[in-house]
Design an enzyme around this catalytic site. Structure first.
Site, mmCIF file in Angstrom:
data_model
loop_
_atom_site.group_PDB
_atom_site.id
_atom_site.type_symbol
_atom_site.label_atom_id
_atom_site.label_comp_id
_atom_site.label_asym_id
_atom_site.label_seq_id
_atom_site.Cartn_x
_atom_site.Cartn_y
_atom_site.Cartn_z
ATOM 1 N N GLU A 210 0.804 -1.330 0.168
ATOM 2 C CA GLU A 210 0.031 -0.094 -0.046
ATOM 3 C C GLU A 210 0.571 1.304 0.108
ATOM 4 O O GLU A 210 0.743 2.109 -0.584
ATOM 5 C CB GLU A 210 -0.969 -0.018 1.061
ATOM 6 N N TYR B 236 -7.137 6.571 3.573
ATOM 7 C CA TYR B 236 -7.313 5.689 2.582
ATOM 8 C C TYR B 236 -6.351 4.190 2.747
ATOM 9 O O TYR B 236 -6.765 3.224 2.911
ATOM 10 C CB TYR B 236 -6.744 6.084 1.042
ATOM 11 N N ASP C 281 -10.182 4.598 -3.248
ATOM 12 C CA ASP C 281 -9.074 5.039 -4.039
ATOM 13 C C ASP C 281 -9.753 6.061 -5.202
ATOM 14 O O ASP C 281 -10.679 5.834 -5.553
ATOM 15 C CB ASP C 281 -7.936 4.332 -4.437
ATOM 16 N N CYS D 97 -12.662 -0.102 -16.294
ATOM 17 C CA CYS D 97 -13.344 1.295 -15.928
ATOM 18 C C CYS D 97 -12.245 2.242 -15.920
ATOM 19 O O CYS D 97 -12.201 3.025 -15.100
ATOM 20 C CB CYS D 97 -14.329 1.389 -14.831
ATOM 21 N N CYS E 141 -15.950 -0.697 -21.854
ATOM 22 C CA CYS E 141 -17.365 -0.823 -21.270
ATOM 23 C C CYS E 141 -17.854 -2.219 -21.471
ATOM 24 O O CYS E 141 -18.703 -2.675 -21.044
ATOM 25 C CB CYS E 141 -18.245 0.399 -21.625
ATOM 26 N N CYS F 62 -17.546 -4.953 -19.184
ATOM 27 C CA CYS F 62 -17.927 -4.647 -17.780
ATOM 28 C C CYS F 62 -18.791 -5.493 -17.434
ATOM 29 O O CYS F 62 -19.810 -5.608 -18.015
ATOM 30 C CB CYS F 62 -18.095 -3.068 -17.654
ATOM 31 N N CYS G 65 -25.223 0.861 -15.569
ATOM 32 C CA CYS G 65 -23.946 2.167 -15.656
ATOM 33 C C CYS G 65 -24.754 3.482 -16.151
ATOM 34 O O CYS G 65 -25.260 3.548 -17.345
ATOM 35 C CB CYS G 65 -22.752 1.967 -16.444
#
Length: 289
Positions: free
Chosen positions: A37, A120, A138, A193, A200, A203, A209
């Site tokens: 991280e 975060y 995020d 995305c 798309c 997805c 969406c």
């Protein structure tokens, strides 16, 4: 919008398409997740992978890193950028060793008390390392939710209260499902995305969406300005740090400053900032990490 059903579809997609990253391995320790991280902040996965692997081989626990000088952490950080992250990760390792018995904390408040751990990062460590139920928000997740429910191409430049509330509404009820949602929604934003040329058609929630239904309307908010790097003080600091990383002995000040040829004044300013930040040390023999 049936959020639980859509989150389950994203989770099913993730099970089939997630990248096999080592910090996602079930055997990865909380420390390994924490290191990832820190490294992944503003740095692509491809650049992080070899450094993360070398780091965990050398310092498999917080105690191992805490036993080293901070300069060694900066040296091993290599060219990941933003080297203060290495400095703060070392400071966090010291705090974990001295105050937490060598164990990466579980609760958010304790995680937030560690150097370099913000909102975060604390949520990500708690979720990915310990499987806890937290909103992990995020850039990728913000973009997914902005398009899926908000109907706009991009989220605002600064995280808003409305975004937090929307993200909380998407969070599944159980710890396990919430942890999967955190990882899967992030991966959806990273692989499908995306900010540029989103796929798309691939997805798993495209039929729900709002942005796609509206015809993928182009962003009409404030201009999105990318960060410049060439010629900046940050680049100059990076050049000077590179010399120090590669040196096995202190580098004479004059030779170090000569590594930045375009502006001697900028080199002096960059070195002063490195010394002030504790990323470099100066003594009679020269400058070192």
């Amino acid at each position: 919008m049936d959020r639980p059903a859509l989150a389950a579809r994203v989770a099913a997609w993730y099970a089939d398409h997630a990248r096999p990253l080592p910090w996602r391995d079930p055997d990865c320790t909380p420390w390994g997740v924490m290191v990832s991280e820190f490294m992944l902040q503003q740095t692509p996965v491809a650049r992080v992978l070899p450094v993360w692997q070398a780091w965990l081989e050398r310092w498999p626990t917080p105690d191992a890193l805490a036993a080293e000088e901070p300069g060694e952490a900066v040296r091993a950080w290599g060219r990941l950028g933003y080297p203060r992250r290495a400095q703060r990760l070392h400071a966090s390792a010291v705090a974990i060793r001295d105050e937490r018995g060598g164990e990466v904390p579980v609760d958010l408040a304790t995680l937030r008390s560690l150097p370099g751990v913000g909102e975060y990062t604390a949520a990500a460590i708690a979720s990915f390392a310990h499987g806890r139920r937290h909103v992990v928000l995020d850039t990728n997740v913000r973009r997914v939710l902005a398009r899926l429910e908000g109907g706009v191409e991009f989220p605002p430049a600064t995280l808003t209260r409305a975004e937090r509330e929307r993200a909380d509404a998407w969070l599944p009820e159980t710890d396990a499902d919430a942890a999967v949602w955190a990882a899967s929604s992030m991966e959806l934003g990273a692989l499908v995305c995306t900010a540029v040329t989103p796929s798309c058609g691939a997805c798993p929630v495209r039929d729900a969406c709002a942005w796609l239904a509206a015809g993928r309307l182009a962003w009409d908010g404030p201009a999105r300005v990318g960060q410049t790097y060439a010629g900046t003080d940050r680049q100059c600091r990076g050049v000077l740090l590179g010399v120090l990383r590669d040196a096995e002995a202190p580098v004479p000040r004059e030779r170090l400053l000569a590594a930045w040829t375009s502006d001697p004044t900028q080199a002096e300013r960059a070195l002063a900032s490195l010394l002030a930040d504790g990323l470099a040390r100066s003594d009679a023999d020269g400058v070192r990490l």
